[in-house]
Design a protein around this motif. Structure first.
Motif, PDB file in Angstrom:
ATOM      1  N   ARG A   1      10.611   7.029  -3.583  1.00 29.81           N
ATOM      2  CA  ARG A   1      11.369   6.604  -5.230  1.00 29.81           C
ATOM      3  C   ARG A   1      12.412   5.634  -4.183  1.00 29.81           C
ATOM      4  NH1 ARG A   1      15.941   8.555  -8.147  1.00 29.81           N
ATOM      5  NH2 ARG A   1      17.858   7.494  -8.429  1.00 29.81           N
ATOM      6  N   SER A   2      12.466   5.123  -3.228  1.00 31.24           N
ATOM      7  CA  SER A   2      12.581   3.790  -2.671  1.00 31.24           C
ATOM      8  C   SER A   2      11.268   2.381  -2.844  1.00 31.24           C
ATOM      9  CB  SER A   2      12.880   3.886  -0.699  1.00 31.24           C
ATOM     10  OG  SER A   2      12.823   4.713   0.123  1.00 31.24           O
ATOM     11  N   ASP A   3      10.127   3.240  -1.911  1.00 31.26           N
ATOM     12  CA  ASP A   3       9.099   2.952  -2.913  1.00 31.26           C
ATOM     13  C   ASP A   3       9.076   1.761  -4.068  1.00 31.26           C
ATOM     14  OD1 ASP A   3       7.862   2.291  -0.096  1.00 31.26           O
ATOM     15  OD2 ASP A   3       6.736   3.747  -0.760  1.00 31.26           O
ATOM     16  N   LEU A   4       9.580   3.064  -5.290  1.00 31.64           N
ATOM     17  CA  LEU A   4       9.427   2.648  -6.322  1.00 31.64           C
ATOM     18  C   LEU A   4      10.399   1.235  -6.855  1.00 31.64           C
ATOM     19  CD1 LEU A   4       8.140   2.859  -9.251  1.00 31.64           C
ATOM     20  CD2 LEU A   4      10.380   4.805  -9.554  1.00 31.64           C
TER      21      LEU A   4
ATOM     22  N   ALA B   1      -4.405 -13.900  -8.590  1.00 32.92           N
ATOM     23  CA  ALA B   1      -4.933 -13.589  -7.697  1.00 32.92           C
ATOM     24  C   ALA B   1      -4.522 -12.943  -6.702  1.00 32.92           C
ATOM     25  CB  ALA B   1      -5.951 -15.578  -7.460  1.00 32.92           C
ATOM     26  N   SER B   2      -3.811 -13.368  -6.653  1.00 33.63           N
ATOM     27  CA  SER B   2      -2.511 -12.386  -5.062  1.00 33.63           C
ATOM     28  C   SER B   2      -2.454 -11.019  -5.323  1.00 33.63           C
ATOM     29  CB  SER B   2      -1.460 -13.426  -4.555  1.00 33.63           C
ATOM     30  OG  SER B   2      -0.461 -13.112  -5.129  1.00 33.63           O
ATOM     31  N   ALA B   3      -2.534 -10.938  -6.824  1.00 36.77           N
ATOM     32  CA  ALA B   3      -2.046  -9.202  -6.959  1.00 36.77           C
ATOM     33  C   ALA B   3      -3.139  -9.086  -7.333  1.00 36.77           C
ATOM     34  CB  ALA B   3      -1.245  -9.348  -8.225  1.00 36.77           C
ATOM     35  N   VAL B   4      -4.065  -9.133  -7.419  1.00 39.14           N
ATOM     36  CA  VAL B   4      -5.292  -8.376  -7.624  1.00 39.14           C
ATOM     37  C   VAL B   4      -6.317  -8.405  -6.353  1.00 39.14           C
ATOM     38  CG1 VAL B   4      -7.817  -8.680  -8.797  1.00 39.14           C
ATOM     39  CG2 VAL B   4      -6.035  -9.484  -9.702  1.00 39.14           C
ATOM     40  N   THR B   5      -5.700  -9.387  -5.545  1.00 37.64           N
ATOM     41  CA  THR B   5      -6.329  -9.402  -4.759  1.00 37.64           C
ATOM     42  C   THR B   5      -5.716  -7.932  -3.473  1.00 37.64           C
ATOM     43  OG1 THR B   5      -7.481 -11.622  -4.653  1.00 37.64           O
ATOM     44  CG2 THR B   5      -7.046 -10.589  -2.447  1.00 37.64           C
ATOM     45  N   THR B   6      -4.538  -7.903  -3.605  1.00 32.96           N
ATOM     46  CA  THR B   6      -3.918  -7.405  -3.301  1.00 32.96           C
ATOM     47  C   THR B   6      -4.201  -5.606  -3.017  1.00 32.96           C
ATOM     48  OG1 THR B   6      -1.799  -8.830  -2.596  1.00 32.96           O
ATOM     49  CG2 THR B   6      -1.834  -6.414  -2.444  1.00 32.96           C
ATOM     50  N   ILE B   7      -4.791  -5.234  -4.952  1.00 29.73           N
ATOM     51  CA  ILE B   7      -4.991  -4.613  -4.711  1.00 29.73           C
ATOM     52  C   ILE B   7      -6.452  -3.544  -4.802  1.00 29.73           C
ATOM     53  CG2 ILE B   7      -5.326  -2.909  -6.908  1.00 29.73           C
ATOM     54  CD1 ILE B   7      -3.211  -4.136  -7.904  1.00 29.73           C
ATOM     55  N   VAL B   8      -7.295  -4.436  -4.132  1.00 29.82           N
ATOM     56  CA  VAL B   8      -8.633  -4.451  -3.810  1.00 29.82           C
ATOM     57  C   VAL B   8      -8.631  -4.100  -2.273  1.00 29.82           C
ATOM     58  CG1 VAL B   8     -10.483  -5.481  -3.099  1.00 29.82           C
ATOM     59  CG2 VAL B   8      -9.783  -5.977  -5.634  1.00 29.82           C
ATOM     60  N   ALA B   9      -8.017  -5.851  -1.893  1.00 25.93           N
ATOM     61  CA  ALA B   9      -8.113  -5.503  -0.263  1.00 25.93           C
ATOM     62  C   ALA B   9      -6.849  -3.970   0.276  1.00 25.93           C
ATOM     63  CB  ALA B   9      -7.374  -6.285   0.460  1.00 25.93           C
ATOM     64  N   SER B  10      -6.235  -3.343  -0.431  1.00 26.13           N
ATOM     65  CA  SER B  10      -5.000  -2.614   0.031  1.00 26.13           C
ATOM     66  C   SER B  10      -6.505  -0.892   0.160  1.00 26.13           C
ATOM     67  CB  SER B  10      -3.936  -2.263  -1.189  1.00 26.13           C
ATOM     68  OG  SER B  10      -2.892  -1.176  -0.579  1.00 26.13           O
TER      69      SER B  10
ATOM     70  N   PRO C   1       2.418   1.290  -1.206  1.00 21.86           N
ATOM     71  CA  PRO C   1       3.356   0.332  -2.071  1.00 21.86           C
ATOM     72  C   PRO C   1       3.600  -0.334  -0.715  1.00 21.86           C
ATOM     73  CG  PRO C   1       3.635   2.792  -1.466  1.00 21.86           C
ATOM     74  CD  PRO C   1       1.805   2.938  -0.879  1.00 21.86           C
ATOM     75  N   GLY C   2       3.336  -0.369   0.399  1.00 16.87           N
ATOM     76  CA  GLY C   2       3.851  -1.830   0.985  1.00 16.87           C
ATOM     77  C   GLY C   2       2.943  -2.932   1.099  1.00 16.87           C
ATOM     78  N   HIS C   3       1.965  -2.708   1.229  1.00 18.64           N
ATOM     79  CA  HIS C   3       0.648  -4.215   0.199  1.00 18.64           C
ATOM     80  C   HIS C   3       1.272  -4.442  -0.437  1.00 18.64           C
ATOM     81  CE1 HIS C   3      -2.442  -2.024   3.400  1.00 18.64           C
ATOM     82  NE2 HIS C   3      -1.760  -2.198   4.092  1.00 18.64           N
ATOM     83  N   LEU C   4       1.491  -3.633  -1.606  1.00 21.90           N
ATOM     84  CA  LEU C   4       1.973  -4.002  -2.920  1.00 21.90           C
ATOM     85  C   LEU C   4       3.502  -5.092  -3.020  1.00 21.90           C
ATOM     86  CD1 LEU C   4       0.792  -1.251  -5.046  1.00 21.90           C
ATOM     87  CD2 LEU C   4      -0.330  -3.720  -5.068  1.00 21.90           C
ATOM     88  N   GLN C   5       4.046  -4.273  -2.055  1.00 23.36           N
ATOM     89  CA  GLN C   5       5.370  -5.112  -2.354  1.00 23.36           C
ATOM     90  C   GLN C   5       5.470  -7.010  -1.676  1.00 23.36           C
ATOM     91  OE1 GLN C   5       7.353  -1.899   0.179  1.00 23.36           O
ATOM     92  NE2 GLN C   5       7.027  -0.832  -1.280  1.00 23.36           N
ATOM     93  N   ASN C   6       4.581  -6.786  -0.667  1.00 24.79           N
ATOM     94  CA  ASN C   6       4.176  -7.833  -0.449  1.00 24.79           C
ATOM     95  C   ASN C   6       3.617  -9.137  -0.466  1.00 24.79           C
ATOM     96  OD1 ASN C   6       6.223  -7.861   1.603  1.00 24.79           O
ATOM     97  ND2 ASN C   6       5.930  -6.658   2.338  1.00 24.79           N
ATOM     98  N   GLY C   7       1.964  -8.098  -0.619  1.00 18.64           N
ATOM     99  CA  GLY C   7       0.624  -8.740  -0.827  1.00 18.64           C
ATOM    100  C   GLY C   7       0.538  -9.719  -2.102  1.00 18.64           C
ATOM    101  N   SER C   8       1.421  -9.154  -3.977  1.00 17.60           N
ATOM    102  CA  SER C   8       1.075  -9.336  -4.479  1.00 17.60           C
ATOM    103  C   SER C   8       2.123 -10.698  -4.594  1.00 17.60           C
ATOM    104  CB  SER C   8       2.047  -8.542  -4.949  1.00 17.60           C
ATOM    105  OG  SER C   8       1.383  -7.100  -5.970  1.00 17.60           O
ATOM    106  N   LEU C   9       2.995 -10.859  -3.574  1.00 15.98           N
ATOM    107  CA  LEU C   9       4.450 -12.357  -3.911  1.00 15.98           C
ATOM    108  C   LEU C   9       3.776 -13.316  -2.662  1.00 15.98           C
ATOM    109  CD1 LEU C   9       7.384 -10.288  -3.192  1.00 15.98           C
ATOM    110  CD2 LEU C   9       6.114 -10.756  -5.413  1.00 15.98           C
TER     111      LEU C   9
END
Length: 414
Positions: free
Chosen positions: A209-212, A252-261, A272-280
């Motif tokens: 829930r907190s990650d969401l 590009a950072s959003a797509v790369t984050t999903i791939v790399a994570s 979720p932590g990767h998405l929260q930071n890497g996408s920005l």
């Protein structure tokens, strides 16, 4: 025996004294900018005001809602972090307005207030909100206010030195905001917790829930980030380029984050932590070069590389720093703001050498000045009733993009 002061009383006392002092300052010295005497000038000012106010609204949503929700990954600290974020934003903004007014806008005994001065004060407040991420949950609101009181004047001095004195190009605050606030926050963290590595607190582990909620905050920041980068750019081509380059880098950072994570996790699932930071991360890195006439592919490459650096830093560098230096970084600001910020600074140095007309753009704006290339932890119950116990040229740019008076931050001409 004398009773020790209640820590919960220090906060309202300090805030009350500060607000009273600020009220007195505004009553004695602050006035609004005088309206234009000519109808056509008034119409021009109104036109530019209507063009900049949507950017201002976007930034308000970013800081109040987006950044606040991003920090709610601590499951039992949501009310506190949202309130502390909101408090520090307003406190730091007012403190910066007073300091900027005394330093740069004090004319004939009066400080002239405008939407632009509020915007630049909010940029100073952003540094405090980012720095808070390094010590989130382990400090009281009063300690955060002390940090903000010290950080804002240091930021203003550092920004002047980087932009005006050294002539660094940094339209989106990559160096002056992100890098500065990251290492200031880490310095505060080291000063407070230097004795030994802090053990993991039971309330420190996030929940679905907190990650969401934190992901919702990331999405809000992602949507409005181009406004933050472009708001003080020279209107026209430079502002247009800043918006486009920021969108490309963040995409590009959003797509790369999903791939790399997915590749970094053994089961191929996303973190979720990767998405929260890497996408920005792309938005942080692109700020130093956003308004330059760079190739679209360069913006995409910078966004992808920043996401990779962010995730690799989270996976390897953060544990290393905690183990070797006992450095606490609660929200991973080093991975989101420090490492991509350094990458963006390096990219700006490369762009000066390889992007056509960058030197001419800088010299064109600064040639008349001879400045060269100018440009109790993690628990809401500590502070809320009813909770169960814990289980830039940034300073004097007119709305039309022209400069007047003290030139604090250079925005290159298109």
């Amino acid at each position: 025996m004398t009773a020790s002061p209640n820590p919960h009383r220090l906060l309202p006392l300090a805030l009350g004294l500060f607000q009273a002092a600020l009220l007195l300052f505004f009553l004695l010295f602050v006035t609004y900018d005088e309206p234009s005497a000519q109808a056509e000038d008034a119409s021009s000012v109104a036109k530019h005001l209507y063009s900049i106010f949507p950017f201002f609204q976007d930034i308000q949503v970013m800081l109040v809602v987006g950044l606040g929700l991003l920090l709610t990954f601590l499951p039992r600290y949501g009310l506190s972090v949202l309130t502390h974020n909101f408090l520090l934003l307003n406190f730091s903004m007012q403190w910066a307005m007073m300091l900027q007014g005394l330093l740069h806008c004090f004319h004939h005994g009066q400080v002239h207030l405008s939407l632009h001065s509020i915007l630049t004060a909010e940029f100073a407040a952003v540094t405090v909100l980012i720095s808070m991420g390094a010590i989130l949950g382990r400090t009281s609101p009063f300690q955060l206010l002390i940090m903000a009181t010290c950080e804002v004047p240091i930021y203003l001095t550092t920004e002047w030195a980087i932009i005006t004195y050294l002539g660094v190009l940094d339209v989106g605050g990559t160096i002056t905001i992100h890098v500065f606030s990251c290492y200031f926050g880490l310095g505060v963290s080291k000063a407070l917790f230097r004795a030994s590595q802090q053990p993991v607190h039971p309330n420190e582990t996030s929940t679905p829930r907190s990650d969401l909620m934190s992901l919702v905050g990331m999405l809000i920041l992602w949507v409005f980030w181009p406004s933050f980068v472009a708001v003080l750019c020279q209107p026209g081509d430079a502002q247009h380029r800043a918006i486009l380059n920021t969108l490309l880098a963040m995409s590009a950072s959003a797509v790369t984050t999903i791939v790399a994570s997915s590749l970094m996790e053994r089961d191929g699932k996303l973190s979720p932590g990767h998405l929260q930071n890497g996408s920005l991360a792309g938005g942080v890195a692109i700020g130093a070069v956003a308004d330059m006439a760079m190739a679209p592919g360069a913006a995409l490459a910078l966004g992808s590389l920043s996401a990779m650096i962010c995730l690799l830093g989270s996976r390897f560098l953060t544990p290393f720093l905690a183990r070797k230096l006992s450095l606490q970084d609660q929200c991973g600001i080093h991975n989101l703001h420090g490492l991509p910020g350094i990458l963006g600074a390096a990219a700006s140095a490369v762009a000066i050498l390889v992007v056509p007309d960058v030197t001419g753009m800088a010299m064109g704006r600064f040639g008349d000045r001879g400045a060269g290339w100018q440009r109790l932890c993690f628990d809401d119950s500590l502070y809320f009733k009813g909770q169960e116990e814990g289980v830039p040229l940034w300073k004097n740019i007119n709305l039309d993009g022209t400069t007047a008076g003290h030139q604090h931050r250079l925005l290159p001409s298109p």
